[in-house]
Design a protein around this motif. Structure first.
Motif, PDB file in Angstrom:
ATOM      1  N   PRO A 111       0.798  -1.239   0.000  1.00 12.84           N
ATOM      2  CA  PRO A 111       0.000   0.000   0.000  1.00 12.84           C
ATOM      3  C   PRO A 111       0.828   1.286   0.000  1.00 12.84           C
ATOM      4  CG  PRO A 111      -0.885  -1.559   1.588  1.00 12.84           C
ATOM      5  CD  PRO A 111       0.392  -2.149   1.065  1.00 12.84           C
ATOM      6  N   THR A 112       1.989   1.289   0.637  1.00 16.55           N
ATOM      7  CA  THR A 112       2.790   2.525   0.678  1.00 16.55           C
ATOM      8  C   THR A 112       3.515   2.794  -0.636  1.00 16.55           C
ATOM      9  OG1 THR A 112       4.738   1.401   1.582  1.00 16.55           O
ATOM     10  CG2 THR A 112       3.137   2.307   3.176  1.00 16.55           C
ATOM     11  N   GLU A 113       3.563   1.810  -1.532  1.00 16.28           N
ATOM     12  CA  GLU A 113       4.266   1.947  -2.810  1.00 16.28           C
ATOM     13  C   GLU A 113       3.322   1.954  -4.005  1.00 16.28           C
ATOM     14  OE1 GLU A 113       6.930  -1.384  -2.623  1.00 16.28           O
ATOM     15  OE2 GLU A 113       8.059  -0.521  -0.971  1.00 16.28           O
ATOM     16  N   ARG A 114       2.074   1.549  -3.786  1.00 15.67           N
ATOM     17  CA  ARG A 114       1.116   1.334  -4.880  1.00 15.67           C
ATOM     18  C   ARG A 114       0.914   2.578  -5.747  1.00 15.67           C
ATOM     19  NH1 ARG A 114      -3.652  -0.621  -2.210  1.00 15.67           N
ATOM     20  NH2 ARG A 114      -2.466  -2.550  -2.076  1.00 15.67           N
ATOM     21  N   ASP A 115       0.648   3.720  -5.149  1.00 16.17           N
ATOM     22  CA  ASP A 115       0.348   4.924  -5.928  1.00 16.17           C
ATOM     23  C   ASP A 115       1.540   5.348  -6.793  1.00 16.17           C
ATOM     24  OD1 ASP A 115      -2.231   4.990  -4.946  1.00 16.17           O
ATOM     25  OD2 ASP A 115      -1.793   6.505  -3.410  1.00 16.17           O
ATOM     26  N   ALA A 116       2.740   5.277  -6.240  1.00 18.82           N
ATOM     27  CA  ALA A 116       3.932   5.681  -6.995  1.00 18.82           C
ATOM     28  C   ALA A 116       4.183   4.723  -8.165  1.00 18.82           C
ATOM     29  CB  ALA A 116       5.155   5.734  -6.076  1.00 18.82           C
ATOM     30  N   VAL A 117       4.000   3.425  -7.935  1.00 15.69           N
ATOM     31  CA  VAL A 117       4.207   2.442  -9.012  1.00 15.69           C
ATOM     32  C   VAL A 117       3.153   2.647 -10.091  1.00 15.69           C
ATOM     33  CG1 VAL A 117       4.216  -0.009  -9.606  1.00 15.69           C
ATOM     34  CG2 VAL A 117       5.324   0.768  -7.501  1.00 15.69           C
ATOM     35  N   ARG A 118       1.893   2.816  -9.687  1.00 18.91           N
ATOM     36  CA  ARG A 118       0.814   3.026 -10.663  1.00 18.91           C
ATOM     37  C   ARG A 118       1.074   4.300 -11.483  1.00 18.91           C
ATOM     38  NH1 ARG A 118      -4.581   1.148 -10.166  1.00 18.91           N
ATOM     39  NH2 ARG A 118      -4.270   1.035  -7.918  1.00 18.91           N
ATOM     40  N   ALA A 119       1.494   5.371 -10.820  1.00 20.39           N
ATOM     41  CA  ALA A 119       1.754   6.636 -11.524  1.00 20.39           C
ATOM     42  C   ALA A 119       2.890   6.481 -12.529  1.00 20.39           C
ATOM     43  CB  ALA A 119       2.075   7.736 -10.513  1.00 20.39           C
ATOM     44  N   TRP A 132       9.734   0.684 -19.200  1.00 24.60           N
ATOM     45  CA  TRP A 132       9.252   1.005 -17.862  1.00 24.60           C
ATOM     46  C   TRP A 132       9.985   0.102 -16.882  1.00 24.60           C
ATOM     47  CZ3 TRP A 132       6.487  -2.261 -14.449  1.00 24.60           C
ATOM     48  CH2 TRP A 132       6.067  -1.638 -13.277  1.00 24.60           C
ATOM     49  N   PHE A 133      10.320   0.638 -15.700  1.00 24.57           N
ATOM     50  CA  PHE A 133      10.997  -0.145 -14.665  1.00 24.57           C
ATOM     51  C   PHE A 133      10.568   0.376 -13.306  1.00 24.57           C
ATOM     52  CE2 PHE A 133      14.414  -0.702 -11.584  1.00 24.57           C
ATOM     53  CZ  PHE A 133      14.585  -2.072 -11.642  1.00 24.57           C
ATOM     54  N   SER A 134      10.344  -0.565 -12.376  1.00 25.26           N
ATOM     55  CA  SER A 134      10.039  -0.183 -11.001  1.00 25.26           C
ATOM     56  C   SER A 134      10.416  -1.347 -10.090  1.00 25.26           C
ATOM     57  CB  SER A 134       8.548   0.132 -10.853  1.00 25.26           C
ATOM     58  OG  SER A 134       8.283   0.632  -9.567  1.00 25.26           O
ATOM     59  N   GLU A 135      10.920  -1.004  -8.908  1.00 29.60           N
ATOM     60  CA  GLU A 135      11.175  -1.996  -7.864  1.00 29.60           C
ATOM     61  C   GLU A 135      10.192  -1.726  -6.742  1.00 29.60           C
ATOM     62  OE1 GLU A 135      15.763  -3.182  -7.825  1.00 29.60           O
ATOM     63  OE2 GLU A 135      15.431  -1.037  -7.431  1.00 29.60           O
ATOM     64  N   TYR A 136       9.551  -2.787  -6.267  1.00 32.06           N
ATOM     65  CA  TYR A 136       8.539  -2.609  -5.231  1.00 32.06           C
ATOM     66  C   TYR A 136       8.271  -3.942  -4.532  1.00 32.06           C
ATOM     67  CZ  TYR A 136       5.672  -4.313  -9.117  1.00 32.06           C
ATOM     68  OH  TYR A 136       5.179  -5.027 -10.163  1.00 32.06           O
ATOM     69  N   ARG A 137       7.493  -3.861  -3.466  1.00 33.58           N
ATOM     70  CA  ARG A 137       7.072  -5.057  -2.740  1.00 33.58           C
ATOM     71  C   ARG A 137       5.670  -5.460  -3.201  1.00 33.58           C
ATOM     72  NH1 ARG A 137       7.565  -2.598   3.051  1.00 33.58           N
ATOM     73  NH2 ARG A 137       7.089  -0.781   1.786  1.00 33.58           N
ATOM     74  N   TYR A 147       9.950  -8.978  -2.919  1.00 30.21           N
ATOM     75  CA  TYR A 147      10.488  -7.842  -3.668  1.00 30.21           C
ATOM     76  C   TYR A 147      10.572  -8.221  -5.138  1.00 30.21           C
ATOM     77  CZ  TYR A 147      11.689  -5.617   0.719  1.00 30.21           C
ATOM     78  OH  TYR A 147      11.614  -5.030   1.950  1.00 30.21           O
ATOM     79  N   ILE A 148      10.252  -7.271  -5.986  1.00 31.06           N
ATOM     80  CA  ILE A 148      10.305  -7.529  -7.427  1.00 31.06           C
ATOM     81  C   ILE A 148      10.943  -6.348  -8.141  1.00 31.06           C
ATOM     82  CG2 ILE A 148       7.995  -6.589  -7.903  1.00 31.06           C
ATOM     83  CD1 ILE A 148       7.661  -8.920  -9.925  1.00 31.06           C
ATOM     84  N   ALA A 149      11.762  -6.662  -9.123  1.00 29.11           N
ATOM     85  CA  ALA A 149      12.264  -5.664 -10.062  1.00 29.11           C
ATOM     86  C   ALA A 149      11.465  -5.908 -11.337  1.00 29.11           C
ATOM     87  CB  ALA A 149      13.756  -5.845 -10.299  1.00 29.11           C
ATOM     88  N   ASP A 150      10.469  -5.074 -11.574  1.00 22.19           N
ATOM     89  CA  ASP A 150       9.526  -5.262 -12.670  1.00 22.19           C
ATOM     90  C   ASP A 150       9.899  -4.322 -13.807  1.00 22.19           C
ATOM     91  OD1 ASP A 150       7.333  -6.210 -14.022  1.00 22.19           O
ATOM     92  OD2 ASP A 150       5.847  -5.446 -12.600  1.00 22.19           O
ATOM     93  N   ARG A 151      10.046  -4.877 -14.991  1.00 26.88           N
ATOM     94  CA  ARG A 151      10.396  -4.058 -16.145  1.00 26.88           C
ATOM     95  C   ARG A 151       9.555  -4.504 -17.325  1.00 26.88           C
ATOM     96  NH1 ARG A 151      15.039  -6.802 -14.823  1.00 26.88           N
ATOM     97  NH2 ARG A 151      15.957  -4.851 -14.151  1.00 26.88           N
TER      98      ARG A 151
END
Length: 168
Positions: A111-119, A132-137, A147-151
């Motif tokens: 929840p603390t990372e969701r908005d930033a990843v979605r944006a 596109w690339f993002s690291e998040y839980r 943890y994932i490094a999603d690209r």
């Protein structure tokens, strides 16, 4: 009386092998076939391209099956998702619904990372970038977080630029 649809291999002058598609229709007169009319199409190039496509798809399936990555493709227009085999085990998830990527995956993001990843995801789709690339839980099935490094590569269709797919 039905059309006959037949594909044959034939040798062209000079020995080159050709594939010919014959479409034949009987011409009937009083219940008797008096003639046959039809068309012949050279389908050699089409069949070569189909064989190359099948070989490429097989090669991709084999590579996707042996990698340690969780591969996915999302058609942004239809919402259809393809995922590589083993993605559940790799991400420690019990199941993945057939919902559109953004309708379900974002709910798994912490929840603390969701908005930033979605944006960042939506910005990449909107601004014409190709990556596109993002690291998040994300929430695993056991309730813990991984943890994932999603690209992803954003593929925009040439004929319809507003149509895109993401491959990650």
């Amino acid at each position: 009386h039905e059309t006959v649809d037949l594909t044959l291999g034939a040798n062209a002058p000079g020995g080159e092998r050709r594939n010919l598609r014959l479409l034949l229709q009987p011409v009937m007169d009083g219940g008797a076939c008096t003639a046959v009319e039809g068309a012949v199409h050279n389908v050699t190039d089409i069949m070569r391209k189909e064989a190359a496509l099948q070989a490429g798809e097989l090669r991709f399936r084999e590579i996707a099956g042996v990698t340690n990555d969780a591969l996915w493709e999302w058609d942004a227009g239809s919402g259809a998702i393809w995922r590589s085999e083993g993605v559940l085990e790799r991400l420690q998830l019990a199941r993945l619904p057939d919902a559109p990527h953004d309708a379900f995956w974002f709910e798994l993001i912490h929840p603390t990372e969701r908005d930033a990843v979605r944006a960042s995801f939506q910005a990449a789709m909107a601004d014409g970038t190709s990556r596109w690339f993002s690291e998040y839980r994300y929430r695993r099935s056991d309730g813990g977080y991984g943890y994932i490094a999603d690209r992803a590569t954003i593929v925009r269709m040439v004929l319809v630029p507003s149509t895109m797919a993401l491959v990650g």
